[in-house]
Scaffold this active site. Structure first.
Site, PDB file in Angstrom:
ATOM      1  N   LYS A  33       1.048  -1.290  -0.069  1.00  0.00           N
ATOM      2  CA  LYS A  33       0.168   0.013   0.063  1.00  0.00           C
ATOM      3  C   LYS A  33       0.837   1.038  -0.016  1.00  0.00           C
ATOM      4  O   LYS A  33       1.915   1.267   0.563  1.00  0.00           O
ATOM      5  CB  LYS A  33      -1.033  -0.081   1.278  1.00  0.00           C
ATOM      6  CG  LYS A  33      -1.917  -1.350   1.389  1.00  0.00           C
ATOM      7  CD  LYS A  33      -2.783  -1.158   0.534  1.00  0.00           C
ATOM      8  CE  LYS A  33      -3.839  -2.663   0.568  1.00  0.00           C
ATOM      9  NZ  LYS A  33      -4.769  -2.568  -0.572  1.00  0.00           N
TER      10      LYS A  33
ATOM     11  N   HIS B  18      -6.119 -12.949  -8.103  1.00  0.00           N
ATOM     12  CA  HIS B  18      -7.018 -12.216  -7.559  1.00  0.00           C
ATOM     13  C   HIS B  18      -8.307 -11.943  -8.180  1.00  0.00           C
ATOM     14  O   HIS B  18      -8.628 -11.820  -9.437  1.00  0.00           O
ATOM     15  CB  HIS B  18      -6.156 -10.654  -7.597  1.00  0.00           C
ATOM     16  CG  HIS B  18      -7.023  -9.574  -6.669  1.00  0.00           C
ATOM     17  ND1 HIS B  18      -8.178  -9.043  -7.068  1.00  0.00           N
ATOM     18  CD2 HIS B  18      -6.442  -8.808  -5.551  1.00  0.00           C
ATOM     19  CE1 HIS B  18      -8.616  -8.207  -6.097  1.00  0.00           C
ATOM     20  NE2 HIS B  18      -7.492  -7.968  -5.402  1.00  0.00           N
TER      21      HIS B  18
END
Length: 488
Positions: A179, A297
């Protein structure tokens, strides 16, 4: 002319002169159909248009997802149409609803190309979801027969081989997503990877939307990530990895990125669900040949998997992706920020991990299904989880899972390495308590506090996030009626 021939001729004449006749009378409904072991079975949740009979709606779905068109056609006579027609064989009302029905449909295995998920889905979900006779339609579950499963390779690596390669046993894998998702330079990105792995994580990973943007091209990211992986492995003595997202505009570009990741020593690469079924199968075949773990994902799945009355239940996606050959797939956390009813998530995990599925309506599993020795696919829990929930995560999800703490690692007040250490200590203390036979669920908060008394990073994390949770009512829950059973 013999009487039986005359009779068949009369029936065909009446059929083909009729123009448009109900699907149920065209052969797409058969309440007495005898299921075959080789049949592909599908369960649809059907919401018929007002005035449409549920049986006719089920027959229409069977017809439009197999051989039918809007009118009878003479060329049916040139095929074994009685065999190739899908058969709706059972319609049940959905508990708690007045306008929804579960329709069970059987498909002849020969309708589908061997080993091709694209061909399977072109029939099952290809055209029928826009059919006017139904107001809404959802594919809830499927049984893929042993014979058809054997035409798919299944997961490239599987949980057993992955544990052996990474030398990690007796606990969940630990990971984190870098992140922020977007905007970091290659060097800073690699630093995040290094600190997370050095702090105790097994994996760092790219997020779904980091590919090759102007602020950081893919090759730069791969090189800095692998520098972080190698330095962390040397420092800790553990096998480490970082999921390198090879998703790209074309399959050719994806192969290029995959080969480069393999060449520089990556043990794992990553793709997104949005690349499509053919691309997913292609990369799974490559991953098996290259002996590289393949992470998927589920980007985009909630556009069709979340709503209860229309789309595709995620358990079906789990089954399809295990067939395709991915090693990991995001499958829910129960306690995190994303959609996930506990029973439904259990059904997803079982679809990925069990060798044989049994009917379990509480978990949304409507069919028995033998996985034909296809390897297990590791579920991934990611999205809004932190170390204070470790006892719940271990209880709900078990050992064969990747626990990914993105914000729960990188948001630590003392930095990324401390966040990783907090998660590792929390996990190991909880696994130890479980292995000692303690009530780790009931005692979970106390176990964590005791561990935090000798681990500053864990104490800081628990003080920061406390008992934060995302307590919303799930939109997708099982539909079943509990029946009391008495002992004999």
């Amino acid at each position: 002319m013999p009487e039986d021939v005359q009779n068949r001729t009369r029936i065909k004449s009446e059929r083909y002169e009729s123009g448009v006749i109900p699907y149920a009378k065209m052969g797409y409904w058969d309440a007495d159909y005898k299921l075959k072991d080789t049949d592909i079975l599908a369960l649809f949740r059907i919401t018929p248009q007002p005035g449409v009979d549920p049986v006719e709606a089920a027959a229409a779905v069977a017809g439009e997802s197999s051989t039918a068109t809007w009118t009878v056609v003479w060329t049916d006579l040139l095929t074994a149409c009685d065999i190739y027609r899908a058969k709706a064989y059972r319609v049940d009302p959905v508990p708690g609803t007045s306008d929804q029905f579960f329709a069970y449909i059987a498909y002849e295995c020969d309708l589908f190309e061997e080993g091709s998920l694209a061909n399977l889905t072109a029939s099952i979900i290809g055209n029928v979801f826009g059919f006017k006779a139904v107001k809404a339609l959802r594919l809830e579950d499927m049984r893929i027969p042993y014979a058809y499963l054997k035409t798919f390779q299944g997961p490239a690596t599987g949980v057993v081989v992955e544990r052996e390669r990474l030398d990690k046993f007796g606990r969940p894998f630990l990971g984190a997503t870098v992140k922020p998702k977007l905007g970091l330079s290659g060097k800073n990105y690699g630093r995040v990877v290094y600190e997370g792995l050095t702090g105790g994580l097994d994996f760092l990973k790219d997020d779904e939307n980091i590919n090759s943007q102007p602020f950081m091209r893919w090759k730069e990211r791969f090189l800095y990530c692998m520098e972080g992986v190698n330095r962390a492995a040397a420092a800790t003595g553990e096998v480490k990895g970082s999921y390198l997202n090879i998703t790209a505009a074309t399959v050719e570009q994806m192969y290029e990125r995959a080969e480069y990741a393999h060449a520089i020593g990556s043990v794992i690469v990553m793709i997104d669900l949005v690349i499509g079924y053919t691309a997913i199968q292609s990369m799974a075949i490559w991953a098996r040949k290259a002996e590289v773990i393949l992470h998927l994902h589920r980007a985009g799945n909630s556009t069709y998997a979340r709503q209860k009355n229309h789309g595709i239940n995620f358990r079906v996606i789990c089954k399809w992706m295990r067939m395709c050959g991915v090693d990991h797939i995001h499958a829910g956390t129960v306690v995190g920020k994303l959609e996930g009813d506990p029973l439904m998530v259990k059904g997803f995990y079982n679809s990925l991990l069990l060798t044989h599925l049994k009917i379990n309506l509480a978990e949304g599993l409507f069919f028995d299904m033998d996985w034909a020795s296809l390897r297990k696919c590791v579920p991934v829990a990611s999205g809004g989880i932190h170390c204070g929930q470790m006892h719940q995560l271990l209880y709900y999800l078990g050992d064969d899972v990747v626990l990914q703490f993105g914000g729960g690692t990188i948001g630590h007040p003392d930095g990324i390495q401390s966040g990783a250490t907090a998660n590792r200590v929390a996990l190991e203390s909880m696994v130890l308590a479980r292995n000692e036979g303690r009530d780790y669920v009931g005692e979970g908060p106390d176990i964590l506090r005791r561990a935090a008394s000798t681990c500053g990073p864990l104490k800081a994390a628990l003080d920061l996030w406390k008992d934060i949770t995302f307590d919303y009512t799930s939109t997708d829950t099982p539909d079943f009626v509990e029946v009391a059973t008495g002992s004999r």
